[in-house]
Design a protein around this motif. Structure first.
Motif, PDB file in Angstrom:
ATOM      1  N   GLU A 259      11.730   2.254  -3.014  1.00 53.36           N
ATOM      2  CA  GLU A 259      13.362   2.504  -3.209  1.00 53.36           C
ATOM      3  C   GLU A 259      13.805   1.714  -3.881  1.00 53.36           C
ATOM      4  OE1 GLU A 259      17.223   4.978  -0.509  1.00 53.36           O
ATOM      5  OE2 GLU A 259      15.299   4.523   0.142  1.00 53.36           O
ATOM      6  N   LEU A 260      13.361  -0.017  -2.766  1.00 54.73           N
ATOM      7  CA  LEU A 260      14.396  -1.209  -2.959  1.00 54.73           C
ATOM      8  C   LEU A 260      13.880  -1.694  -4.597  1.00 54.73           C
ATOM      9  CD1 LEU A 260      15.687  -3.385  -2.135  1.00 54.73           C
ATOM     10  CD2 LEU A 260      13.848  -4.097  -1.464  1.00 54.73           C
TER      11      LEU A 260
ATOM     12  N   ALA B 240      17.061  -0.324 -11.181  1.00 54.02           N
ATOM     13  CA  ALA B 240      18.385   0.506 -11.932  1.00 54.02           C
ATOM     14  C   ALA B 240      19.336  -0.778 -12.056  1.00 54.02           C
ATOM     15  CB  ALA B 240      18.639   1.607 -10.831  1.00 54.02           C
ATOM     16  N   LEU B 241      19.902  -1.429 -11.363  1.00 53.00           N
ATOM     17  CA  LEU B 241      20.332  -2.697 -11.405  1.00 53.00           C
ATOM     18  C   LEU B 241      20.254  -3.324 -12.286  1.00 53.00           C
ATOM     19  CD1 LEU B 241      22.861  -4.193  -9.859  1.00 53.00           C
ATOM     20  CD2 LEU B 241      20.648  -5.705  -8.206  1.00 53.00           C
ATOM     21  N   ASN B 242      18.574  -3.956 -12.681  1.00 50.53           N
ATOM     22  CA  ASN B 242      18.404  -4.197 -14.058  1.00 50.53           C
ATOM     23  C   ASN B 242      18.326  -3.555 -15.223  1.00 50.53           C
ATOM     24  OD1 ASN B 242      17.147  -6.734 -15.140  1.00 50.53           O
ATOM     25  ND2 ASN B 242      14.905  -5.296 -15.655  1.00 50.53           N
ATOM     26  N   ALA B 243      18.384  -2.412 -15.776  1.00 45.13           N
ATOM     27  CA  ALA B 243      18.603  -1.498 -16.427  1.00 45.13           C
ATOM     28  C   ALA B 243      20.425  -1.511 -16.443  1.00 45.13           C
ATOM     29  CB  ALA B 243      18.510  -0.009 -16.220  1.00 45.13           C
ATOM     30  N   ALA B 244      20.767  -2.137 -15.368  1.00 40.81           N
ATOM     31  CA  ALA B 244      22.344  -1.648 -15.699  1.00 40.81           C
ATOM     32  C   ALA B 244      22.716  -2.849 -16.183  1.00 40.81           C
ATOM     33  CB  ALA B 244      22.987  -1.353 -14.320  1.00 40.81           C
TER      34      ALA B 244
ATOM     35  N   VAL C 184       0.772  -1.057  -0.340  1.00 43.65           N
ATOM     36  CA  VAL C 184       0.119  -0.300  -0.143  1.00 43.65           C
ATOM     37  C   VAL C 184       1.192   1.308  -0.171  1.00 43.65           C
ATOM     38  CG1 VAL C 184      -1.727  -0.613   1.042  1.00 43.65           C
ATOM     39  CG2 VAL C 184      -0.365   0.016   2.475  1.00 43.65           C
ATOM     40  N   ARG C 185       0.382   2.707   0.131  1.00 44.16           N
ATOM     41  CA  ARG C 185       0.701   3.548   0.327  1.00 44.16           C
ATOM     42  C   ARG C 185       0.461   4.116   1.428  1.00 44.16           C
ATOM     43  NH1 ARG C 185       4.296   5.318  -4.766  1.00 44.16           N
ATOM     44  NH2 ARG C 185       3.823   4.169  -6.161  1.00 44.16           N
ATOM     45  N   LEU C 186       1.031   4.712   2.558  1.00 50.73           N
ATOM     46  CA  LEU C 186       0.235   5.396   3.865  1.00 50.73           C
ATOM     47  C   LEU C 186       0.457   6.615   3.114  1.00 50.73           C
ATOM     48  CD1 LEU C 186       3.089   4.031   5.649  1.00 50.73           C
ATOM     49  CD2 LEU C 186       0.482   3.040   5.406  1.00 50.73           C
ATOM     50  N   LYS C 187      -1.577   7.120   3.905  1.00 47.55           N
ATOM     51  CA  LYS C 187      -1.100   8.718   3.917  1.00 47.55           C
ATOM     52  C   LYS C 187      -0.226   9.577   4.186  1.00 47.55           C
ATOM     53  CE  LYS C 187      -6.155   7.961   4.017  1.00 47.55           C
ATOM     54  NZ  LYS C 187      -7.399   9.191   4.321  1.00 47.55           N
ATOM     55  N   ALA C 188      -0.444  10.552   4.085  1.00 48.48           N
ATOM     56  CA  ALA C 188       1.219  11.650   4.683  1.00 48.48           C
ATOM     57  C   ALA C 188       0.236  12.824   4.874  1.00 48.48           C
ATOM     58  CB  ALA C 188       2.223  12.072   3.341  1.00 48.48           C
ATOM     59  N   LYS C 189       1.289  13.270   6.098  1.00 47.96           N
ATOM     60  CA  LYS C 189       0.784  14.605   6.524  1.00 47.96           C
ATOM     61  C   LYS C 189       0.627  15.682   5.907  1.00 47.96           C
ATOM     62  CE  LYS C 189       0.727  17.416  10.508  1.00 47.96           C
ATOM     63  NZ  LYS C 189       1.756  17.820  11.937  1.00 47.96           N
ATOM     64  N   ASP C 190       1.600  15.963   4.572  1.00 43.52           N
ATOM     65  CA  ASP C 190       1.267  16.940   3.738  1.00 43.52           C
ATOM     66  C   ASP C 190      -0.090  16.513   2.352  1.00 43.52           C
ATOM     67  OD1 ASP C 190       2.432  14.894   2.013  1.00 43.52           O
ATOM     68  OD2 ASP C 190       4.729  16.048   1.606  1.00 43.52           O
ATOM     69  N   GLY C 191      -0.456  16.016   2.960  1.00 41.40           N
ATOM     70  CA  GLY C 191      -1.635  15.097   1.937  1.00 41.40           C
ATOM     71  C   GLY C 191      -1.643  13.994   0.947  1.00 41.40           C
ATOM     72  N   GLY C 192       0.373  13.806   0.706  1.00 46.52           N
ATOM     73  CA  GLY C 192       0.260  12.839  -0.619  1.00 46.52           C
ATOM     74  C   GLY C 192       0.394  11.414   0.610  1.00 46.52           C
ATOM     75  N   PHE C 193       1.082  11.145  -0.544  1.00 47.36           N
ATOM     76  CA  PHE C 193       1.008   9.497  -0.115  1.00 47.36           C
ATOM     77  C   PHE C 193       2.732   8.910  -0.237  1.00 47.36           C
ATOM     78  CE2 PHE C 193      -3.092  10.103  -1.711  1.00 47.36           C
ATOM     79  CZ  PHE C 193      -3.925   8.785  -1.352  1.00 47.36           C
ATOM     80  N   THR C 194       3.401   8.279   0.860  1.00 47.32           N
ATOM     81  CA  THR C 194       4.599   7.693   0.733  1.00 47.32           C
ATOM     82  C   THR C 194       5.054   6.240  -0.779  1.00 47.32           C
ATOM     83  OG1 THR C 194       3.868   6.015   2.161  1.00 47.32           O
ATOM     84  CG2 THR C 194       4.465   7.990   3.226  1.00 47.32           C
ATOM     85  N   ASP C 195       5.556   6.175  -0.557  1.00 48.11           N
ATOM     86  CA  ASP C 195       6.162   4.891  -1.404  1.00 48.11           C
ATOM     87  C   ASP C 195       5.266   3.928  -0.968  1.00 48.11           C
ATOM     88  OD1 ASP C 195       7.777   6.793  -3.354  1.00 48.11           O
ATOM     89  OD2 ASP C 195       9.775   5.914  -1.930  1.00 48.11           O
ATOM     90  N   LEU C 196       6.040   2.993  -2.327  1.00 42.57           N
ATOM     91  CA  LEU C 196       5.103   2.034  -1.418  1.00 42.57           C
ATOM     92  C   LEU C 196       5.473   1.822  -0.483  1.00 42.57           C
ATOM     93  CD1 LEU C 196       4.781   0.457  -5.114  1.00 42.57           C
ATOM     94  CD2 LEU C 196       2.740   0.441  -2.925  1.00 42.57           C
ATOM     95  N   VAL C 197       5.103   0.528   0.803  1.00 41.63           N
ATOM     96  CA  VAL C 197       5.020  -0.368   2.071  1.00 41.63           C
ATOM     97  C   VAL C 197       4.199  -1.200   1.649  1.00 41.63           C
ATOM     98  CG1 VAL C 197       5.111  -0.114   3.739  1.00 41.63           C
ATOM     99  CG2 VAL C 197       5.162   1.853   3.088  1.00 41.63           C
ATOM    100  N   ALA C 198       5.195  -2.314   1.970  1.00 40.33           N
ATOM    101  CA  ALA C 198       4.801  -3.841   2.492  1.00 40.33           C
ATOM    102  C   ALA C 198       4.206  -4.048   4.084  1.00 40.33           C
ATOM    103  CB  ALA C 198       5.837  -4.596   2.231  1.00 40.33           C
ATOM    104  N   LEU C 199       2.882  -4.018   4.090  1.00 39.83           N
ATOM    105  CA  LEU C 199       3.019  -4.236   5.353  1.00 39.83           C
ATOM    106  C   LEU C 199       2.031  -6.563   4.951  1.00 39.83           C
ATOM    107  CD1 LEU C 199      -0.212  -1.728   5.750  1.00 39.83           C
ATOM    108  CD2 LEU C 199       2.220  -1.433   6.051  1.00 39.83           C
ATOM    109  N   ASN C 200       2.831  -6.147   7.134  1.00 42.32           N
ATOM    110  CA  ASN C 200       2.104  -7.409   7.663  1.00 42.32           C
ATOM    111  C   ASN C 200       1.911  -7.020   9.054  1.00 42.32           C
ATOM    112  OD1 ASN C 200       4.291  -9.358   5.986  1.00 42.32           O
ATOM    113  ND2 ASN C 200       5.451  -8.393   6.300  1.00 42.32           N
TER     114      ASN C 200
END
Length: 283
Positions: free
Chosen positions: A134-135, A141-145, A95-111
Protein backbone atom coordinates in the motif's frame (compact mmCIF):
# COMPACT_ATOMS: atom_id res chain seq x y z
CA UNK A 1 3.05 -28.00 63.45
CA UNK A 2 2.11 -24.35 63.68
CA UNK A 3 5.41 -23.37 62.08
CA UNK A 4 4.84 -25.72 59.14
CA UNK A 5 1.34 -24.34 58.67
CA UNK A 6 2.67 -20.79 58.72
CA UNK A 7 5.29 -21.62 56.10
CA UNK A 8 2.60 -23.20 53.95
CA UNK A 9 0.44 -20.10 54.20
CA UNK A 10 3.38 -17.83 53.27
CA UNK A 11 4.26 -20.10 50.35
CA UNK A 12 0.67 -19.98 49.10
CA UNK A 13 0.55 -16.17 49.42
CA UNK A 14 3.86 -15.85 47.55
CA UNK A 15 2.60 -18.21 44.87
CA UNK A 16 -0.61 -16.19 44.42
CA UNK A 17 1.39 -12.97 44.18
CA UNK A 18 3.72 -14.49 41.57
CA UNK A 19 0.75 -15.84 39.63
CA UNK A 20 -0.87 -12.39 39.69
CA UNK A 21 2.37 -10.77 38.52
CA UNK A 22 2.72 -13.39 35.78
CA UNK A 23 -0.87 -12.80 34.67
CA UNK A 24 -0.27 -9.06 34.60
CA UNK A 25 2.89 -9.59 32.55
CA UNK A 26 1.00 -11.83 30.13
CA UNK A 27 -1.80 -9.28 29.82
CA UNK A 28 0.75 -6.54 29.21
CA UNK A 29 2.55 -8.56 26.53
CA UNK A 30 -0.77 -9.53 24.97
CA UNK A 31 -1.97 -5.92 24.85
CA UNK A 32 1.33 -4.83 23.26
CA UNK A 33 1.08 -7.55 20.63
CA UNK A 34 -2.55 -6.73 19.93
CA UNK A 35 -1.77 -3.03 19.44
CA UNK A 36 1.10 -3.65 16.99
CA UNK A 37 0.36 -2.63 13.42
CA UNK A 38 3.40 -4.61 12.19
CA UNK A 39 3.08 -8.36 11.95
CA UNK A 40 4.89 -10.57 14.48
CA UNK A 41 5.82 -14.25 14.21
CA UNK A 42 7.80 -16.13 16.88
CA UNK A 43 9.35 -19.47 15.86
CA UNK A 44 11.40 -22.12 17.59
CA UNK A 45 14.80 -23.26 16.37
CA UNK A 46 13.27 -25.67 13.87
CA UNK A 47 11.10 -22.94 12.31
CA UNK A 48 7.83 -24.02 13.93
CA UNK A 49 5.45 -21.16 14.74
CA UNK A 50 5.01 -20.54 18.47
CA UNK A 51 3.28 -17.18 18.54
CA UNK A 52 1.70 -14.65 16.17
CA UNK A 53 -0.02 -11.34 16.72
CA UNK A 54 -3.49 -10.20 15.57
CA UNK A 55 -1.97 -8.04 12.80
CA UNK A 56 -0.69 -11.19 11.04
CA UNK A 57 -4.03 -12.97 11.46
CA UNK A 58 -5.85 -9.95 10.03
CA UNK A 59 -3.47 -9.74 7.06
CA UNK A 60 -3.54 -13.44 6.13
CA UNK A 61 -7.03 -14.46 7.27
CA UNK A 62 -5.70 -17.42 9.29
CA UNK A 63 -6.84 -18.24 12.82
CA UNK A 64 -4.30 -18.68 15.60
CA UNK A 65 -5.03 -22.42 15.73
CA UNK A 66 -4.27 -22.72 11.99
CA UNK A 67 -0.69 -21.54 12.54
CA UNK A 68 0.31 -22.78 15.99
CA UNK A 69 3.23 -25.29 15.78
CA UNK A 70 3.06 -25.22 12.00
CA UNK A 71 6.24 -24.74 9.89
CA UNK A 72 6.94 -21.36 8.35
CA UNK A 73 6.06 -22.81 4.95
CA UNK A 74 2.41 -22.36 5.87
CA UNK A 75 3.07 -18.64 5.42
CA UNK A 76 6.09 -18.61 3.09
CA UNK A 77 7.45 -20.48 0.12
CA UNK A 78 10.21 -23.04 0.59
CA UNK A 79 13.07 -20.78 -0.52
CA UNK A 80 11.75 -17.78 1.40
CA UNK A 81 11.34 -19.86 4.57
CA UNK A 82 14.93 -21.19 4.26
CA UNK A 83 16.20 -17.59 4.05
CA UNK A 84 14.98 -17.04 7.63
CA UNK A 85 17.34 -18.74 10.07
CA UNK A 86 17.59 -18.35 13.86
CA UNK A 87 21.36 -17.95 13.66
CA UNK A 88 21.33 -14.97 11.27
CA UNK A 89 19.69 -11.57 11.26
CA UNK A 90 17.88 -10.54 8.09
CA UNK A 91 16.78 -7.03 7.18
CA UNK A 92 14.10 -5.76 4.77
CA UNK A 93 13.48 -9.08 3.05
CA UNK A 94 10.42 -8.46 0.85
CA UNK A 95 7.99 -11.34 0.37
CA UNK A 96 4.31 -12.03 -0.20
CA UNK A 97 2.73 -14.10 2.58
CA UNK A 98 0.33 -16.91 1.85
CA UNK A 99 -3.28 -16.16 2.72
CA UNK A 100 -5.91 -18.60 3.97
CA UNK A 101 -8.00 -18.15 0.79
CA UNK A 102 -5.11 -19.54 -1.30
CA UNK A 103 -3.92 -16.16 -2.54
CA UNK A 104 -1.09 -13.93 -1.43
CA UNK A 105 -0.90 -10.72 0.57
CA UNK A 106 0.66 -7.44 -0.55
CA UNK A 107 4.42 -7.17 -0.27
CA UNK A 108 5.71 -7.36 3.29
CA UNK A 109 9.21 -6.26 4.36
CA UNK A 110 10.41 -8.83 6.92
CA UNK A 111 13.11 -8.40 9.57
CA UNK A 112 14.33 -11.55 11.29
CA UNK A 113 16.35 -11.56 14.53
CA UNK A 114 17.60 -14.40 16.75
CA UNK A 115 15.64 -14.89 19.98
CA UNK A 116 18.06 -15.19 22.86
CA UNK A 117 17.47 -16.67 26.31
CA UNK A 118 19.77 -16.94 29.29
CA UNK A 119 23.38 -17.85 28.66
CA UNK A 120 23.01 -16.68 25.01
CA UNK A 121 21.04 -19.78 24.11
CA UNK A 122 19.21 -19.63 20.73
CA UNK A 123 15.73 -21.09 21.20
CA UNK A 124 14.38 -19.58 17.96
CA UNK A 125 13.78 -16.39 16.06
CA UNK A 126 11.47 -13.38 15.99
CA UNK A 127 10.11 -12.16 12.65
CA UNK A 128 8.66 -8.67 12.34
CA UNK A 129 7.18 -7.36 9.11
CA UNK A 130 5.56 -4.27 7.71
CA UNK A 131 3.24 -4.31 4.67
CA UNK A 132 4.78 -2.10 1.97
CA UNK A 133 2.43 -2.76 -0.95
CA UNK A 134 0.00 0.00 0.00
CA UNK A 135 2.89 2.32 0.80
CA UNK A 136 4.38 1.68 -2.65
CA UNK A 137 1.03 2.30 -4.33
CA UNK A 138 0.76 5.56 -2.42
CA UNK A 139 4.31 6.45 -3.49
CA UNK A 140 3.52 5.60 -7.11
CA UNK A 141 0.37 7.72 -6.94
CA UNK A 142 2.38 10.55 -5.40
CA UNK A 143 5.05 10.19 -8.07
CA UNK A 144 2.39 10.23 -10.81
CA UNK A 145 0.82 13.34 -9.24
CA UNK A 146 4.24 14.97 -9.09
CA UNK A 147 4.85 14.13 -12.76
CA UNK A 148 1.45 15.57 -13.69
CA UNK A 149 2.22 18.68 -11.65
CA UNK A 150 5.56 19.16 -13.44
CA UNK A 151 3.84 18.70 -16.80
CA UNK A 152 1.16 21.21 -15.86
CA UNK A 153 3.89 23.60 -14.70
CA UNK A 154 5.69 23.22 -18.04
CA UNK A 155 2.44 23.87 -19.89
CA UNK A 156 1.75 26.90 -17.72
CA UNK A 157 5.24 28.27 -18.35
CA UNK A 158 4.84 27.61 -22.07
CA UNK A 159 1.44 29.32 -22.07
CA UNK A 160 2.92 32.31 -20.26
CA UNK A 161 5.77 32.41 -22.77
CA UNK A 162 3.31 32.35 -25.64
CA UNK A 163 1.21 35.06 -23.99
CA UNK A 164 4.31 37.21 -23.47
CA UNK A 165 5.36 36.55 -27.06
CA UNK A 166 1.88 37.51 -28.24
CA UNK A 167 2.06 40.82 -26.35
CA UNK A 168 5.53 41.46 -27.75
CA UNK A 169 4.40 40.65 -31.30
CA UNK A 170 1.41 42.96 -30.87
CA UNK A 171 3.75 45.75 -29.78
CA UNK A 172 6.12 45.10 -32.68
CA UNK A 173 3.22 45.00 -35.15
CA UNK A 174 1.94 48.32 -33.89
CA UNK A 175 5.44 49.80 -33.97
CA UNK A 176 5.97 48.65 -37.56
CA UNK A 177 2.49 49.62 -38.66
CA UNK A 178 3.14 53.36 -38.36
CA UNK A 179 6.14 53.64 -40.70
CA UNK A 180 4.71 51.00 -43.06
CA UNK A 181 1.42 52.91 -43.29
CA UNK A 182 3.41 56.06 -43.98
CA UNK A 183 5.41 54.26 -46.69
CA UNK A 184 2.23 52.82 -48.19
CA UNK A 185 0.61 56.28 -48.41
CA UNK A 186 3.74 57.84 -49.89
CA UNK A 187 4.07 55.13 -52.53
CA UNK A 188 0.46 55.70 -53.59
CA UNK A 189 1.15 59.44 -53.87
CA UNK A 190 4.33 58.74 -55.88
CA UNK A 191 2.32 56.49 -58.19
CA UNK A 192 -0.16 59.29 -58.86
CA UNK A 193 2.66 61.78 -59.38
CA UNK A 194 4.36 59.41 -61.84
CA UNK A 195 1.16 59.23 -63.87
CA UNK A 196 0.82 63.01 -64.02
CA UNK A 197 4.51 63.49 -64.85
CA UNK A 198 4.19 60.85 -67.58
CA UNK A 199 1.31 62.71 -69.17
CA UNK A 200 3.21 65.99 -69.03
CA UNK A 201 6.41 64.48 -70.49
CA UNK A 202 4.41 62.81 -73.25
CA UNK A 203 3.00 66.23 -74.16
CA UNK A 204 6.50 67.77 -74.14
CA UNK A 205 7.86 65.04 -76.38
CA UNK A 206 4.85 65.38 -78.69
CA UNK A 207 5.81 68.99 -79.40
CA UNK A 208 2.77 70.63 -77.84
CA UNK A 209 2.90 74.43 -78.23
CA UNK A 210 3.90 76.59 -75.32
CA UNK A 211 0.49 77.96 -74.36
CA UNK A 212 -1.22 74.54 -74.41
CA UNK A 213 1.74 73.02 -72.52
CA UNK A 214 1.50 75.72 -69.86
CA UNK A 215 -2.25 75.05 -69.52
CA UNK A 216 -1.56 71.32 -69.11
CA UNK A 217 1.17 72.12 -66.56
CA UNK A 218 -1.34 74.10 -64.51
CA UNK A 219 -3.99 71.38 -64.92
CA UNK A 220 -1.67 68.65 -63.71
CA UNK A 221 -0.25 70.90 -60.95
CA UNK A 222 3.28 70.03 -62.01
CA UNK A 223 4.89 72.86 -60.02
CA UNK A 224 3.15 71.83 -56.81
CA UNK A 225 4.01 68.22 -57.56
CA UNK A 226 7.69 69.06 -57.93
CA UNK A 227 7.65 70.99 -54.65
CA UNK A 228 6.01 68.06 -52.89
CA UNK A 229 8.22 65.41 -54.46
CA UNK A 230 11.30 66.16 -52.33
CA UNK A 231 9.59 65.96 -48.92
CA UNK A 232 7.67 62.89 -50.13
CA UNK A 233 10.88 61.05 -51.00
CA UNK A 234 12.52 62.18 -47.76
CA UNK A 235 9.52 60.93 -45.76
CA UNK A 236 9.61 57.59 -47.57
CA UNK A 237 13.31 57.19 -46.81
CA UNK A 238 12.70 58.13 -43.18
CA UNK A 239 9.95 55.49 -42.87
CA UNK A 240 12.19 52.84 -44.45
CA UNK A 241 15.02 53.76 -42.09
CA UNK A 242 12.60 53.53 -39.15
CA UNK A 243 11.56 49.99 -40.19
CA UNK A 244 15.22 49.04 -40.61
CA UNK A 245 16.04 50.39 -37.14
CA UNK A 246 13.19 48.40 -35.58
CA UNK A 247 14.46 45.21 -37.22
CA UNK A 248 18.00 45.89 -36.02
CA UNK A 249 16.77 46.42 -32.45
CA UNK A 250 14.87 43.16 -32.56
CA UNK A 251 17.93 41.32 -33.85
CA UNK A 252 19.98 42.74 -30.97
CA UNK A 253 17.44 41.38 -28.49
CA UNK A 254 17.28 37.96 -30.15
CA UNK A 255 21.00 37.20 -29.58
CA UNK A 256 21.19 35.39 -32.89
CA UNK A 257 25.02 35.53 -32.83
CA UNK A 258 25.44 34.61 -29.17
CA UNK A 259 28.65 32.72 -29.91
CA UNK A 260 30.37 35.82 -31.30
CA UNK A 261 32.21 37.88 -28.72
CA UNK A 262 32.44 41.62 -28.98
CA UNK A 263 31.68 44.93 -27.35
CA UNK A 264 28.03 45.82 -26.83
CA UNK A 265 26.22 48.96 -25.81
CA UNK A 266 24.48 47.64 -22.70
CA UNK A 267 22.54 50.85 -22.06
CA UNK A 268 21.18 50.77 -25.60
CA UNK A 269 20.10 47.14 -25.22
CA UNK A 270 18.34 47.98 -21.94
CA UNK A 271 16.59 50.94 -23.55
CA UNK A 272 15.45 48.74 -26.44
CA UNK A 273 14.18 46.08 -24.05
CA UNK A 274 12.31 48.62 -21.93
CA UNK A 275 10.86 50.17 -25.06
CA UNK A 276 9.41 46.84 -26.22
CA UNK A 277 8.17 45.97 -22.74
CA UNK A 278 6.30 49.27 -22.55
CA UNK A 279 4.91 48.78 -26.06
CA UNK A 280 3.76 45.24 -25.19
CA UNK A 281 2.13 46.43 -21.94
CA UNK A 282 0.07 48.98 -23.90
CA UNK A 283 -1.23 46.33 -26.26
Amino acid sequence: MDEVYSDLIRYEVDLEQKNAALEQAQQFIGSVMASMSDILVVCDQRGKIQQVNPALLLLTGFAFEDLLYQPLTVLLGEEEARALRPSEALREHEVRLKAKDGGFTDLVALNCSPRLERHRHLPGMVIVGRPVGELRRAYQALNAAHTDLKQAQKQLIQSEKMASLGRLVAGVAHELNNPISFLYGNVHSLARYRERLGRYLDAVHAGMDGEALAALRRELKIDRLMEDLGPLIDGTLEGAERVSEIVKNLRRLSFVHAADRGRVNLSQIIRNALHWVVRAAKH
